[in-house]
Design a protein around this motif. Structure first.
Motif, PDB file in Angstrom:
ATOM      1  N   SER A  22       0.864  -1.174   0.000  1.00 34.53           N
ATOM      2  CA  SER A  22       0.000   0.000   0.000  1.00 34.53           C
ATOM      3  C   SER A  22       0.899   1.221   0.000  1.00 34.53           C
ATOM      4  CB  SER A  22      -0.893  -0.006   1.257  1.00 34.53           C
ATOM      5  OG  SER A  22      -1.560   1.227   1.352  1.00 34.53           O
ATOM      6  N   VAL A  23       0.671   2.136  -0.922  1.00 33.28           N
ATOM      7  CA  VAL A  23       1.528   3.318  -0.994  1.00 33.28           C
ATOM      8  C   VAL A  23       0.766   4.596  -0.630  1.00 33.28           C
ATOM      9  CG1 VAL A  23       3.095   2.300  -2.687  1.00 33.28           C
ATOM     10  CG2 VAL A  23       1.090   3.615  -3.469  1.00 33.28           C
ATOM     11  N   ALA A  24      -0.556   4.519  -0.706  1.00 30.34           N
ATOM     12  CA  ALA A  24      -1.314   5.728  -0.368  1.00 30.34           C
ATOM     13  C   ALA A  24      -2.616   5.301   0.311  1.00 30.34           C
ATOM     14  CB  ALA A  24      -1.611   6.546  -1.615  1.00 30.34           C
ATOM     15  N   SER A  25      -2.685   5.680   1.544  1.00 31.93           N
ATOM     16  CA  SER A  25      -3.871   5.275   2.307  1.00 31.93           C
ATOM     17  C   SER A  25      -4.261   6.433   3.209  1.00 31.93           C
ATOM     18  CB  SER A  25      -3.533   3.991   3.109  1.00 31.93           C
ATOM     19  OG  SER A  25      -4.525   3.672   4.011  1.00 31.93           O
ATOM     20  N   PHE A  26      -4.354   7.606   2.606  1.00 27.27           N
ATOM     21  CA  PHE A  26      -4.649   8.795   3.381  1.00 27.27           C
ATOM     22  C   PHE A  26      -6.131   8.888   3.657  1.00 27.27           C
ATOM     23  CE2 PHE A  26      -0.826   9.657   0.871  1.00 27.27           C
ATOM     24  CZ  PHE A  26       0.070  10.052   1.854  1.00 27.27           C
ATOM     25  N   ARG A  27      -6.407   9.815   4.565  1.00 31.29           N
ATOM     26  CA  ARG A  27      -7.804  10.072   4.857  1.00 31.29           C
ATOM     27  C   ARG A  27      -8.460  10.622   3.601  1.00 31.29           C
ATOM     28  NH1 ARG A  27     -10.741  14.530   6.564  1.00 31.29           N
ATOM     29  NH2 ARG A  27      -8.889  15.827   6.564  1.00 31.29           N
ATOM     30  N   GLY A  28      -9.683  10.136   3.434  1.00 32.76           N
ATOM     31  CA  GLY A  28     -10.351  10.602   2.231  1.00 32.76           C
ATOM     32  C   GLY A  28     -10.027   9.725   1.029  1.00 32.76           C
ATOM     33  N   LEU A  29     -10.090  10.353  -0.067  1.00 34.86           N
ATOM     34  CA  LEU A  29      -9.938   9.669  -1.356  1.00 34.86           C
ATOM     35  C   LEU A  29      -8.472   9.424  -1.696  1.00 34.86           C
ATOM     36  CD1 LEU A  29     -11.893   8.824  -3.738  1.00 34.86           C
ATOM     37  CD2 LEU A  29     -11.397  11.059  -4.718  1.00 34.86           C
ATOM     38  N   ASN A  30      -8.164   8.152  -2.083  1.00 29.48           N
ATOM     39  CA  ASN A  30      -6.844   7.811  -2.645  1.00 29.48           C
ATOM     40  C   ASN A  30      -7.118   7.116  -3.969  1.00 29.48           C
ATOM     41  OD1 ASN A  30      -4.813   8.144  -0.170  1.00 29.48           O
ATOM     42  ND2 ASN A  30      -6.687   7.224   0.628  1.00 29.48           N
ATOM     43  N   SER A  31      -6.847   7.817  -5.040  1.00 28.22           N
ATOM     44  CA  SER A  31      -7.250   7.213  -6.332  1.00 28.22           C
ATOM     45  C   SER A  31      -6.359   7.659  -7.492  1.00 28.22           C
ATOM     46  CB  SER A  31      -8.711   7.569  -6.617  1.00 28.22           C
ATOM     47  OG  SER A  31      -8.825   8.948  -6.900  1.00 28.22           O
ATOM     48  N   ALA A  32      -6.663   7.012  -8.631  1.00 27.74           N
ATOM     49  CA  ALA A  32      -6.079   7.388  -9.942  1.00 27.74           C
ATOM     50  C   ALA A  32      -4.563   7.512  -9.935  1.00 27.74           C
ATOM     51  CB  ALA A  32      -6.725   8.677 -10.449  1.00 27.74           C
ATOM     52  N   PRO A  33      -3.862   6.390  -9.576  1.00 29.10           N
ATOM     53  CA  PRO A  33      -2.414   6.474  -9.628  1.00 29.10           C
ATOM     54  C   PRO A  33      -1.883   6.470 -11.070  1.00 29.10           C
ATOM     55  CG  PRO A  33      -3.091   4.238  -9.130  1.00 29.10           C
ATOM     56  CD  PRO A  33      -4.358   5.061  -9.164  1.00 29.10           C
TER      57      PRO A  33
END
Lengths: 432, 363
Positions: A238-249
């Motif tokens: 997992s590289v991005a698991s921030f609060r809110g939206l994590n999308s469209a890499p």
């Protein structure tokens, strides 16, 4: 005297202008980009019958590219398998420019010897010829490789038949629940295999330039999260698991960074994530609009993204380290999901006209837009690594399917025939 | 006494002798001294005969000469006459001297007789002896006298003969001289004639020369005239030739111009056909050209094409590559596929398509 001299000069000039010395030259401009006629003769068999119909795979590959027009089997005058059996005049009569012949032999049904020869019919010349030893399981891959060689030999461009497609399938279980899978297939959509399954949606697969990693978004942890998975090992992170939206890499061209959409600060914005350090830098600053679906320009310095900051989604360009964004699309009130051609000259996008969404290409230099598809719910366009085809998803009978269209819109084809609904395809880079 | 007589006798004899000698010397002149002895030694009779014979001969000679001379020329006669007269005079003189001599002798004889008579008495005593001796003496004297006479006569004859001979010689000489003169005169005449002839010839020659000179002059003048005429004619001919040349040049200029115009028309016509077929060929090749889709960016290649009659492609080769093998091949293939290329029936236009080039470039 003077008039006589004039006459002489005039005569000289007449002769000079008359093409007695310089060869007559006829300018040929334009021409057509029609498919190149090629005869793919069914390969000969010796010993065990091969597990795959190699020539048929090659023929389909070539045909799917839109660049070739393989003769129908019924049109083939003869079926040579070796060079000395070829009568070029026959093939010229058929207006075939290329002629591919070959044969397959096996002693045990496990290991096969495959050879092929490609000829220029008009010059009566072999252009390329090779011989391989492959196991039965490698036969299909070999066929794609041969197709690539033929394609590259005759078009001068790299073929993409050995590349892969990634896409997400959605299946309904017997109990009505849904099952999602991240799958990878051959470039022709055939031979799909699953690399990830989930009961939660999987979205936005993106190929790393190394052709070995995929970034994607899952909701497996009840929220959006960006993973990077290594295909050769199956390891993922997992590289991005921030609060809110994590999308469209979206992978940077050097494979070290991901451009992602995060709403950790409330509003979806474009960030650049440095994978090795996890360092995050914000690219867009517009709290009133959604900025998403980033894609890197091949130069690695600019990022294209979709934003509705103008009221309706449009494509913008911004420096990868931030700054003022520049709007690129003005035609139509919906332009989203951009991808950029490998040479950086063409942009493909979803172009909405009157509530219908088509795949279009826009020349980045001139801004000219050409709509390529006529289907109505086309999405997620992705350039083939040679920039010749655009992979996208469309709906057929209410179900998502894979399709491809040539950048000139001439060739459209369905890819794969799975029973699953298919969405969000992405074309791999060339094999490293 | 005796001596007196002898002396007297001798005195008389000596005087005679002296006279004779003087006379002879007168006649003979200088010749006497040269030949006195041979004459004295000659026998007397033979001398007399010879004298007579000589006289005859002389006379004959003279007569003959006279006759000859008389016949030939009168001048000589005159001279001969003179000579004759001289001769006669000389003879007369000779006769007179003879007379004188005889007179003297007579007187001597008279004197002697007188003396003898005077001395007769003295001589009587020795008369007989003396007589004898006297006779002998007389005889001897007589002989002497005879001899002397003969000698004198002989001398005279000789002198005469010599004179005659001299005369004859003179005559001869004169004759010779005359002959010489005559010969000279003749020679002179001949010379004069010769000269006259020569003069005449010279005159004739001069006249001839003059005539020739005049002829030459006349001819020269005629030649000059002829040359002038020829020159005039040549100039005329030249002028005419130049005029003709000018006319021909103008004609040929016109002809050339016409030909040139014709050529230009022909060239335009051929060019029109070539253009028309170039367009047809272009369209056909274009239709067969499958341009590589990635070939937009300024690629360009030139292929050279050789056609067979009828428009089939004999050979295609890349003369200027685009640098892109696929693009080059697409061009080559396009030409091959388009064959047979449309060919004009006009041979000149068709010739343009035997070997020509295509320049392939995307728009």
């Amino acid at each position: 005297m003077f008039t006589r001299w004039l006459k002489v000069v005039a005569t000289l000039m007449l002769f000079a202008s008359w093409p007695a010395h310089a060869l007559l030259t006829i300018e040929i401009t334009g021409g057509s980009e029609a498919a190149l006629p090629i005869a793919v003769v069914p390969f000969g068999n010796e010993g065990f019958a091969p597990p795959e119909d190699i020539s048929s795979i090659i023929s389909n590959d070539l045909k799917s590219s839109g660049r070739f027009a393989p003769l129908k089997q019924s049109e083939l005058i003869s079926q040579p398998h070796e060079g000395q059996q070829v009568n070029f005049a026959d093939w010229r009569l058929l207006r075939s420019e290329g002629l591919l012949i070959g044969k397959v032999s096996s002693q045990d049904g496990e290991n096969y010897q495959v050879q092929f020869q490609l000829f220029d019919v008009y010059k009566s010349q072999q252009l390329v010829g090779k011989r391989y030893n492959v196991p039965a399981s490698g036969m299909r891959t070999l066929a794609h490789q041969i197709a690539d060689i033929v394609y590259e030999t005759l078009t001068g461009e790299k073929g993409v038949f050995s590349t892969r497609l990634a896409f997400v399938t959605e299946m309904k279980n017997a109990d009505g629940s849904k099952r999602y899978a991240l799958q990878i297939s051959d470039a022709d959509g055939a031979n799909p295999r699953t690399v990830l399954q989930s009961r939660q949606p999987i979205m936005s697969p993106s190929w790393a330039p190394d052709d070995n990693r995929l970034a994607y978004v899952t909701f497996e942890n009840a929220k959006s999260e960006i993973f990077v998975q290594e295909l050769s090992t199956g390891k993922r992170q997992s590289v991005a698991s921030f609060r809110g939206l994590n999308s469209a890499p979206a992978w940077s061209p050097d494979g070290k960074k991901l451009a992602v959409t995060l709403s950790k600060n409330g509003n979806p914005e474009i960030y650049v994530l440095e994978l090795s350090s996890g360092k995050l830098s914000r690219v867009t600053h517009n709290s009133q609009a959604i900025d998403t679906e980033a894609v890197w320009m091949p130069n690695g310095r600019e990022i294209l993204f979709t934003s509705d900051r103008g009221g309706r989604p449009q494509i913008y360009k911004v420096n990868a380290d931030g700054g003022r964004a520049e709007r690129l699309t003005f035609e139509g009130n919906y332009n989203a999901s951009a991808d950029i051609s490998p040479d950086g000259r063409m942009m493909t996008l979803v172009h909405g006209v009157n509530g219908k969404f088509h795949i279009a290409v826009q020349d980045l230099e001139t801004g000219a837009v050409q709509v390529l598809t006529e289907t109505r719910a086309d999405e997620s366009p992705s350039f083939a690594p040679n920039g010749r085809m655009i992979l996208y998803a469309t709906e057929q009978k209410g179900r998502g399917v894979l399709a491809a269209v040539s950048v000139d819109g001439r060739i459209k084809q369905r890819l794969g025939e799975s029973g699953s609904a298919v969405r969000e395809p992405a074309w791999s880079p060339f094999k490293k | 006494m005796k001596h007196n007589i002898v002396d007297n006798l001798f005195a008389g004899a000596s005087s005679l002798v002296l006279h004779v000698v003087l006379f002879a010397m007168f006649i003979i002149g200088m010749d006497l001294t040269s030949t006195p002895k041979p004459l004295a030694q000659q026998p007397q009779k033979e001398i007399v005969q010879a004298t007579v014979l000589d006289e005859t001969l002389v006379e004959e000679e003279v007569a003959r000469l006279e006759k000859l001379e008389q016949e030939k020329k009168n001048a000589e006669k005159e001279r001969q006459q003179k000579v004759q007269e001289q001769l006669e005079e000389t003879q007369k003189e000779l006769a007179r001297k003879e007379q004188e001599y005889q007179d003297m002798e007579e007187r001597a004889r008279i004197e002697a007789e007188q003396r003898a008579k005077a001395a007769e008495e003295e001589k009587q005593r020795i008369a007989e002896l003396e007589q004898q001796r006297k006779q002998e003496e007389e005889k001897r004297l007589e002989a002497e006298k005879q001899r002397k006479l003969e000698e004198e006569r002989k001398q005279k004859v000789e002198a005469e003969r010599k004179q005659a001979e001299i005369e004859k010689q003179k005559v001869e000489a004169e004759k010779k001289r005359l002959e010489e003169e005559k010969r000279k005169a003749e020679a002179e005449r001949k010379r004069l004639e010769e000269e006259k002839k020569k003069a005449a010839e010279e005159k004739k020659r001069l006249e001839e020369e003059k005539r020739k000179a005049e002829e030459a002059k006349r001819k020269a003048e005629a030649e000059k005239k002829r040359l002038e005429e020829e020159k005039r004619k040549a100039e005329e001919a030249k002028r005419k030739a130049e005029e003709e040349a000018r006319r021909k040049a103008a004609e040929s200029d016109l002809q050339r111009q016409l030909e040139q115009e014709q050529q230009e028309r022909e060239a335009r016509r051929v060019k029109g056909v070539v253009d028309q077929y170039s367009l047809m060929i272009q369209q056909r090749v274009k239709r067969y050209w499958l341009r590589p889709a990635n070939a937009q960016s300024g690629l360009q290649c030139t292929v050279q094409v050789s056609l067979l009659p009828g428009g089939d492609v004999k050979n295609v080769k890349i003369v200027k590559s685009s640098g892109n093998a696929v693009f080059d091949r697409s061009a080559e293939t396009a030409v091959y596929k388009a064959a047979p290329l449309p060919q004009p029936s006009d041979p000149k236009a068709a010739a343009e398509f035997r070997n020509f080039q295509f320049n392939f470039k995307p728009e």
